[in-house]
Design an enzyme around this catalytic site. Structure first.
Site, PDB file in Angstrom:
ATOM      1  N   LEU A 573       0.819  -1.209   0.000  1.00 26.06           N
ATOM      2  CA  LEU A 573       0.000   0.000   0.000  1.00 26.06           C
ATOM      3  C   LEU A 573       0.850   1.254   0.000  1.00 26.06           C
ATOM      4  CD1 LEU A 573      -2.779  -1.009   2.551  1.00 26.06           C
ATOM      5  CD2 LEU A 573      -2.947  -0.966   0.068  1.00 26.06           C
ATOM      6  N   GLN A 577       9.832   6.335   5.766  1.00 26.32           N
ATOM      7  CA  GLN A 577      11.258   6.338   6.098  1.00 26.32           C
ATOM      8  C   GLN A 577      11.655   5.106   6.897  1.00 26.32           C
ATOM      9  OE1 GLN A 577      12.487   9.580   8.565  1.00 26.32           O
ATOM     10  NE2 GLN A 577      14.642   9.359   8.051  1.00 26.32           N
ATOM     11  N   PHE A 578      10.743   4.621   7.741  1.00 27.78           N
ATOM     12  CA  PHE A 578      11.113   3.544   8.662  1.00 27.78           C
ATOM     13  C   PHE A 578      10.431   2.211   8.373  1.00 27.78           C
ATOM     14  CE2 PHE A 578      11.590   7.519  11.092  1.00 27.78           C
ATOM     15  CZ  PHE A 578      12.947   7.444  11.346  1.00 27.78           C
ATOM     16  N   GLY A 579       9.498   2.172   7.437  1.00 29.31           N
ATOM     17  CA  GLY A 579       8.828   0.907   7.208  1.00 29.31           C
ATOM     18  C   GLY A 579       7.890   0.953   6.022  1.00 29.31           C
ATOM     19  N   VAL A 581       3.767  -0.454   4.493  1.00 29.45           N
ATOM     20  CA  VAL A 581       2.408  -0.909   4.791  1.00 29.45           C
ATOM     21  C   VAL A 581       1.988  -1.861   3.683  1.00 29.45           C
ATOM     22  CG1 VAL A 581       0.034  -0.246   5.254  1.00 29.45           C
ATOM     23  CG2 VAL A 581       1.880   1.290   5.899  1.00 29.45           C
ATOM     24  N   ASP A 716      -3.578  14.683  10.593  1.00 27.23           N
ATOM     25  CA  ASP A 716      -3.577  14.444   9.139  1.00 27.23           C
ATOM     26  C   ASP A 716      -4.935  13.909   8.697  1.00 27.23           C
ATOM     27  OD1 ASP A 716      -2.728  14.314   6.546  1.00 27.23           O
ATOM     28  OD2 ASP A 716      -1.455  12.555   6.799  1.00 27.23           O
TER      29      ASP A 716
END
Length: 860
Positions: A573, A577-579, A581, A716
């Protein structure tokens, strides 16, 4: 250093590409700007049907240029169904064009003219003009929606042309202006047309395969004449010709095919016409060989050559090895033995009942010289003309000299590429090291800057000067998490000069200690310590009062460990920066759930879930934040908030498994639907009623009411972060930022901060304050999106800089601020709710409880 072993392999690939570059075009790579924006196309090669004035002449129609009056503009207003006006570009030679770009007349921000639609005509010789059509037969191309954004459109199919015309199209009388660019590469084959029998239909069990040349741009009656089509579009057919590279087309689309029953001669004759006399080395024919359906590659080809008026008496014959073991489609290379010709006529003999071609390409010395050296007008020595050399032989010494030059040039290119690769390896190593340092030090750095700005008023002017040059720029691909814009306040003179304005809150722990002259009534928890967790996908999950976080930290995670082997990957999806989805199917998820959570899916069926996965090389801080995020998510229990279902934390990579709704996000869901009405009936499009729009909005308000009751700030809120289930069920999520699809909704400042500025309140942009009141503002924008069926981005008529300037108008409150307009489907009562969400004073904005109650009252 560890990448250096790849260099020999890369060099081999390079040499292969250099050798093959003249034999086959690749549409995926052939996407270079051809010189409108870069200036390689000269002014004299740009012409137009008319011009409004000398300052809007054709030469000013260059993409991303603002010389003259900012664009090419025709003399008169463009009327519907009128194709009299055009902007024409002469590329001086044949080019393979895969992409076009357009802009309106920006002219430093004062131009408003643009073309909403346009058509393209092209020509290879300047006399015969061809109207471009896409693979579905549509001629009109969607253009610009404002005067400044660049809109790129792929040409499917691509065109081969020297001359190209852009022709504005309108549905009502209007003034238009255009700036354009063409993208592609030089057409090295030199082929200007091929003539062949029309493709035929093959009867299959169901449905039949249509093997016609559907994109041929010449005349098609009983045969195809004076055109180019699928045999030169750069797309090779699949092994199984009943399938296609192109989505939603008929079986056999990629191939042109013939049966020997309709050709009693036993062969298919194709004649190829070229732009000049060339010295041909090879011909490559991509053939299908699915012998189980009586399809085979040709058993023999006989080629005749014409350099002047007559055909050579002695043809060239070639017979490939017959293959009845491998059904794969393949290129067959025919050695043309350096024949000189401007036309080639080849007879392909059947080896079975059917013969299917998808691509035919040629390699000639003339084409190769055009890419490396300044070529002579012919491939012959200058003292010999074609009529003086009936054997069409090339002098061997000249050939050796040319080959030597080519080898030397290739060697120089190899050296240059090795140097480039070496520099890239070191740059990546340095960037990786610096990124790790930034991950660990970013929070402390921003905190020190913010506190210095707040406490040391004597240095505020210096900081303002240093940071006032910060500008926004569209980002792609997505960068790291957005942060509070501690520097944006310096964009406006009022903030840069005033010592009475509040400082921005810091990213990690915001302490509002400066005296503020603007009493905006922010809720009490916005003035206390705030904990912002770095989301795995790059989004800040929620802003949470430190007191609440302390209470959560003492509890165990209320979710179970889930076996990784029961997760089946479906698609990615997004990523941050860190992972990443991932969309997955989880088997047996019902057994791991609390009884209070009910699935409407039988236990023996997999459940659709979203899996947030932390990268194994993530920093220690990111891992800690990930575990804190799990604790927070495990406490959120509301029917309109995405639930945490399970985790995988006993081994790397760390994962959290959340709900996912089968209809995807609300932005994409609504953009695929239309409002109920006569227009939707005519277009046969799926619809959503006004009552259902209100129902979905009420659910979002309900979910936000729950978050605000916990003093959680989402930061957000937008339709991209709302998921849609059955019966218009809505659940609020938080990973919209990680998707490239929505990269245009976020903007970056100073290379680090990434902000959804079109959804943010004025105090969030200028003061860095994220509160429930700022979430209410974002809800108003989200409601505006819903009533517009997500067909338009908020403030689409404004640039990002103008959006920021508009927030300054809200701060000054001199009644010059711009509000989002009332949507067509929006009643006055609903628009009043939106306007109340955008009030300047945060105390005057409604609570989510009040919004939820008002939306429920609107429903029958």
């Amino acid at each position: 250093m560890k990448h250096l072993w790849d260099v020999p392999f890369l060099l081999l690939i390079l040499l292969y590409l250099l050798a093959a570059v003249t034999s086959q075009v690749n549409p995926g790579v052939c996407r270079y700007p051809l010189g409108m924006s870069g200036g390689q196309i000269q002014d004299e090669d740009i012409s137009a049907s008319s011009q409004w004035s000398e300052s809007t002449a054709a030469r000013y129609g260059r993409l991303d240029f603002e010389e003259g009056d900012g664009a090419w503009c025709p003399e008169i207003t463009v009327e519907p169904d009128s194709l009299k006006e055009f902007l024409q570009i002469d590329l001086r030679s044949l080019h393979f064009i895969t992409l076009v770009g357009t802009q309106g007349r920006h002219a430093g921000g004062i131009g408003n003219e643009f073309s909403q639609m346009y058509k393209i005509k092209y020509s290879r010789d300047g006399s015969r003009w061809i109207s471009w059509r896409n693979r579905q037969g549509k001629q009109v191309i969607e253009g610009n929606r404002n005067a400044y954004d660049i809109v790129l459109k792929d040409l499917e199919p691509p065109i081969i042309a020297r001359y190209v015309r852009f022709m504005p199209v309108t549905d009502h009388s209007m003034n238009v202006c255009m700036r354009v660019e063409l993208y592609g590469c030089e057409w090295l084959d030199g082929l200007v047309s091929y003539n062949a029998p029309a493709g035929e239909q093959m009867s299959l069990p169901a449905p039949p395969a249509y093997l016609n040349d559907s994109v041929y741009d010449g005349a098609v009656i009983h045969s195809m004449t004076e055109g180019l089509g699928q045999l030169t579009d750069g797309v090779c057919g699949l092994d199984d010709f009943t399938h296609s590279h192109v989505y939603n087309v008929w079986p056999g689309y990629d191939y042109v095919g013939w049966t020997n029953e309709s050709l009693p001669s036993g062969f298919v004759e194709i004649m190829f016409e070229f732009d000049r006399i060339r010295n041909f080395t090879t011909m490559k024919v991509h053939c299908n060989n699915m012998y189980s359906r009586h399809v085979k590659a040709f058993r023999q080809v006989v080629c005749y050559f014409r350099s002047e008026a007559d055909w050579e008496a002695t043809p060239l014959s070639f017979s490939p090895v017959e293959d009845e073991k491998n059904p794969s489609a393949r290129f067959i290379t025919v050695n043309l033995a350096n024949h000189m010709a401007s036309a080639i006529k080849c007879q392909f003999f059947f080896a079975d009942a059917w013969m299917l071609f998808s691509e035919i390409t040629f390699q000639s010395d003339t084409a190769m010289y055009n890419t490396t050296l300044a070529p002579p007008k012919t491939a012959l020595p200058p003292n010999i003309q074609p009529e003086d050399d009936p054997t069409h032989k090339v002098d061997d010494s000249n050939t050796r000299i040319l080959i030597g030059c080519l080898v030397a040039i290739i060697f120089i290119l190899v050296v240059i590429i090795v140097i480039i690769l070496w520099r890239q390896v070191w740059q990546k190593m340095l960037e990786k090291a610096s990124r790790r340092m930034l991950d660990d030090e970013l929070t402390a750095s921003l905190s020190i800057q913010s506190e210095t700005f707040a406490y040391n008023h004597n240095q505020s002017s210096t900081i303002s000067e240093q940071e006032s040059n910060s500008t926004y720029e569209r980002i792609f691909p997505l960068g790291p998490d957005y942060q509070e814009p501690s520097r944006i306040i310096c964009k406006l003179p009022e903030f840069a000069q005033s010592s009475e304005e509040p400082a921005s809150t810091s990213t990690a722990a915001s302490k509002s200690t400066a005296t503020t002259a603007v009493q905006d009534g922010a809720p009490h928890y916005a003035e206390a310590d705030i904990v912002n967790l770095q989301g795995v996908t790059g989004s800040n999950t929620y802003a949470i009062p430190a007191l609440t976080m302390d209470l959560l930290s003492g509890k165990d995670v209320a979710v179970e460990e889930f076996p990784r082997k029961l997760l089946t990957f479906k698609e990615k999806l997004g990523e941050g920066q860190f992972g990443e989805v991932h969309l997955c199917e989880a088997e047996g998820m019902q057994e791991f759930m609390n009884k209070e959570f009910l699935f409407d899916i039988p236990e023996d069926q997999p459940v659709l879930v979203a899996v947030k996965m932390l990268r194994s090389d993530a920093s220690k801080n990111a891992r800690n934040d990930f575990l804190k995020e799990i604790k927070i998510m495990s406490r959120l229990k509301d029917p309109n908030i995405i639930r945490l279902l399970a985790v995988c934390i006993y081994s790397d990579p760390l994962c959290m498994i959340t709900e996912y709704m089968e209809n995807g996000d609300l932005n994409q869901f609504l953009s695929r639907h239309e409002p109920e009405g006569q227009l939707a009936l005519l277009s046969n499009a799926p619809t959503v009623s006004f009552n259902n729009l209100c129902y979905m909005a009420a659910q979002i308000a309900s979910g936000m009411k729950y978050l605000s009751s916990l003093n959680f700030v989402h930061r957000d809120l937008a339709t991209r972060n709302c998921l849609v289930g059955k019966n218009f069920t809505i659940k609020i999520a938080d990973f919209g930022m990680s998707r490239n699809l929505y990269s245009g909704d976020y903007y970056r400042i100073q290379g680090r901060a990434v902000l959804p500025i079109r959804w943010m309140s004025w105090e969030s942009i200028l003061l860095g304050k994220f509160t429930t009141a700022s979430d209410v503002w974002a809800f108003g924008v989200t409601l505006w999106e819903i009533l517009n069926f997500c067909k338009e981005q908020p403030y689409s008529q404004l640039t990002d800089e103008q959006v920021i300037e508009n927030t300054g108008e809200f701060f000054r409150d001199q009644k010059r601020q711009i509000y989002l307009p009332q949507p067509v489907l929006c009643p006055d009562s609903l628009y009043k709710i939106m306007l109340s969400c955008w009030r300047r004073n945060t105390k005057e904005r409604p609570s989510f409880q009040e919004i939820h109650r008002a939306l429920l009252e609107l429903q029958p």
